[in-house]
Write an enzyme that holds these catalytic residues in place. Structure first.
Site, PDB file in Angstrom:
ATOM      1  N   GLU A 442      51.795  54.347  56.738  1.00  0.00           N
ATOM      2  CA  GLU A 442      51.080  54.344  58.024  1.00  0.00           C
ATOM      3  C   GLU A 442      50.141  55.534  58.151  1.00  0.00           C
ATOM      4  O   GLU A 442      49.961  56.104  59.224  1.00  0.00           O
ATOM      5  CB  GLU A 442      52.063  54.299  59.203  1.00  0.00           C
ATOM      6  CG  GLU A 442      52.940  53.084  59.237  1.00  0.00           C
ATOM      7  CD  GLU A 442      52.169  51.781  59.082  1.00  0.00           C
ATOM      8  OE1 GLU A 442      50.989  51.727  59.469  1.00  0.00           O
ATOM      9  OE2 GLU A 442      52.746  50.816  58.545  1.00  0.00           O
ATOM     10  N   GLY A 443      49.522  55.893  57.054  1.00  0.00           N
ATOM     11  CA  GLY A 443      48.658  57.064  57.015  1.00  0.00           C
ATOM     12  C   GLY A 443      49.480  58.274  56.649  1.00  0.00           C
ATOM     13  O   GLY A 443      50.374  58.674  57.404  1.00  0.00           O
TER      14      GLY A 443
END
Length: 595
Positions: A442-443
């Site tokens: 998620e980053g």
């Protein structure tokens, strides 16, 4: 082995004593009837479900993992499907969803508490319904009325699950270079072709249908992120009655073999002319997907929080029972052959680190969830705007700071167990493996740090940061003459001043060299994270000071943990500030071929 009990006392402390959710929700017509008794009843029942139904699957699911049976078929570990059916039958997927589509309409802050407990019980299992809720949010915000009527009731009920399909083999965070193609059809749908990887919950046997949200490019799309569109691509195309119909051209080609979260199927998804429908406007899919991505980033923060809690519970129980040597100040259990290891100072340091990080993280996460409720439901537009800005500012901090702390905490928990810590039967090494993944997806946490410093702070000349700073400053001024609070207020005020000066210094340097942002971002986020924790620990200390005379040991524990935080953890900021100020020169001086 292992144990988990929902930390209801501390959850209720944060919700009611720290945040005063009753009064906050009464100001929102949509939630005005939600009182403390309702909230407590919901989280108590959720705690039972998590402890009794989900937690027993965590270790067995990790050992068994998911199975790819060929021809796109994936089986989740034994018991996962049955637990999910119980979850659906109890109505948990609908908790914070829109009543128009069958939801219960409860606040996000209550849903956040549910997900903390679910993640403590089993992060891998929780990712199936967690991603579904993100898909619901994206479609709810950007879907056409037809798409909403087709998909939202099934996602809300939990009958169908959802995913987000972003990453491709050649690109991860850099979505501007994705290659998946979407060809428009005469009937208004699109045929989508491409390959997506690392798709959590991409295929499984828990639900009758899986709804994929897929990023792809239209034929005339401009290059870069401005040419990305979002499509809903169901595993089975709904028929005229809204039930799963024809098998669509999206299929799992393989499952990834990972260091952790083995119970969740991380899939390679192949799209071969799969039928999909546009969500939002053409070439503006990233804006629509950001609804799900931001929800996922807050969700990953909740994963870190949940793992910190369960690791703490287990290492604490072990430290109270494990006998090893005598206390340096003399025997504390003279009737035993040795003292329990909780008497040793460094074991206490490890336990208090976990305790300070989980209780500070809970306050931060629940407060942020309450800001989301204010953003969505408060009648005053200025309040909605203020809360939206705070959520935007702090989302990368939630994701990165809480997952960094979770990895530290699970490592400390494993260390408390000594040799038993890396033996699988005790369960602690699984928490370390699971926690390490959360810092990446998620980053990555570096991406979160760049987002915080580059986009959220320097991008608006510090306006959002100043808004949070005013909240901190108001509390500092309110308690400035309270002698009992000086041990908490002084370091909070000092750190607030240092963050302001550091931000200005980096901003000035960045005008001449953009690499200064990349060099400073990661330590800078740690400093901001500690500013947030310092604020909440000071507020919690104030409550504990006021109520310590009650004789409730809970407040004595809270106060002692606050003192530990400010004495042993917050001083990390001195080193992180020095790292941030050191700049890019030593990082960029070495030519690549000299490494």
């Amino acid at each position: 082995m292992g144990q988990y009990t929902a930390p209801l006392r501390d959850m209720q402390f944060v919700l009611h004593e720290l945040l005063g959710v009753d009064a906050e929700l009464k100001a929102m017509p949509q939630h005005a009837d939600v009182d403390a008794d309702t909230i407590n009843q919901v989280i108590e029942e959720a705690g039972k479900f998590c402890a009794d139904v989900v937690f027993p699957l965590n270790q067995s699911g990790d050992r068994e993992g998911c199975t790819y049976e060929g021809d796109g078929v994936v089986r989740a570990p034994k018991g996962f499907r049955e637990a999910y059916q119980q979850y659906v039958e109890a109505g948990w997927p609908a908790l914070a969803c829109d009543p128009e589509f069958g939801g219960q309409g409860l606040p996000i802050v209550v849903n956040n508490a549910l997900y903390e407990m679910l993640n403590s019980a089993s992060q891998a299992w929780t990712m199936y319904p967690g991603l579904s809720h993100g898909a619901y949010e994206a479609l709810h915000a950007h879907g056409t009325p037809e798409l909403k009527q087709t998909y939202l009731p099934k996602l809300v009920s939990g009958e169908w699950t959802g995913t987000m399909c972003l990453t491709e083999p050649h690109c991860g965070t850099d979505l501007g270079i994705l290659r998946s193609k979407a060809e428009p059809q005469a009937d208004g749908s699109y045929r989508i072709t491409g390959t997506k990887i690392f798709i959590s919950a991409g295929e499984h046997d828990l639900a009758d249908n899986i709804i994929h949200l897929v990023l792809a490019r239209l034929p005339d799309a401009p290059q870069g992120t401005k040419g990305i569109s979002l499509f809903v691509v169901p595993k089975f195309v709904p028929d005229a009655s809204g039930n799963p119909g024809a098998r669509n051209g999206i299929q799992c080609g393989a499952i990834e073999h990972k260091m952790g979260i083995h119970g969740n199927a991380t899939c390679v998804m192949n799209l071969d002319g799969a039928q999909g429908w546009l969500v939002g406007e053409p070439n503006k899919g990233l804006n629509a997907m950001f609804v799900m991505m931001n929800a996922a980033r807050l969700g990953v923060g909740a994963q870190g929080l949940g793992l910190t809690e369960v690791a703490y519970q287990n290492s604490l129980a072990y430290a109270k029972e494990r006998l090893q040597m005598r206390a340096l100040t003399g025997p504390k259990a003279p009737d035993q052959p040795a003292d329990p290891i909780i008497v040793h100072p460094d074991v206490r340091r490890m336990l208090l680190t976990q305790k300070a990080y989980v209780e500070g993280g809970r306050a931060f996460a629940y407060w942020t969830a309450l800001q989301i409720d204010r953003e969505l439901s408060h009648p005053d537009e200025s309040v909605r705007k203020q809360s939206a800005d705070l959520v935007a500012l702090l989302t990368p901090v939630i994701k990165a700071f809480l997952t960094d702390n979770a990895f530290t905490s699970t490592n400390e928990g494993m260390q408390v167990f000594g040799g038993h810590g890396y033996i699988a039967e005790w369960g602690m090494e699984q928490y370390v493996r699971d926690a390490r993944i959360n810092m990446i997806y998620e980053g990555t946490n570096t991406i979160q740090a760049l987002d915080l410093l580059g986009r959220k702070i320097l991008g608006d000349m510090g306006a959002k940061l100043k808004a949070f700073g005013k909240i901190v400053q108001a509390f500092v001024e309110e308690e400035g003459t309270n002698e009992a609070m000086q041990e908490f207020i002084n370091p909070l005020a000092d750190l607030g001043d240092k963050v302001q000066k550091l931000t200005m210094e980096i901003g000035m340097k960045a005008m001449g060299n953009a690499d200064e942002v990349g060099a400073a971002a990661v330590p800078y986020l740690r400093v901001v994270g500690h500013l947030v924790f310092s604020y909440f620990w000071a507020r919690m200390a104030k409550i504990a000071l006021e109520k310590q005379g009650s004789g409730d040991k809970f407040y004595a524990s809270k106060l002692a943990t606050a003192r530990f935080y400010f004495a042993k953890l917050q001083p990390e900021t001195a080193a992180e500030i020095r790292k941030a100020r050191a700049g890019a020169a030593t990082l960029m001086a070495l030519d690549a071929d000299l490494f």
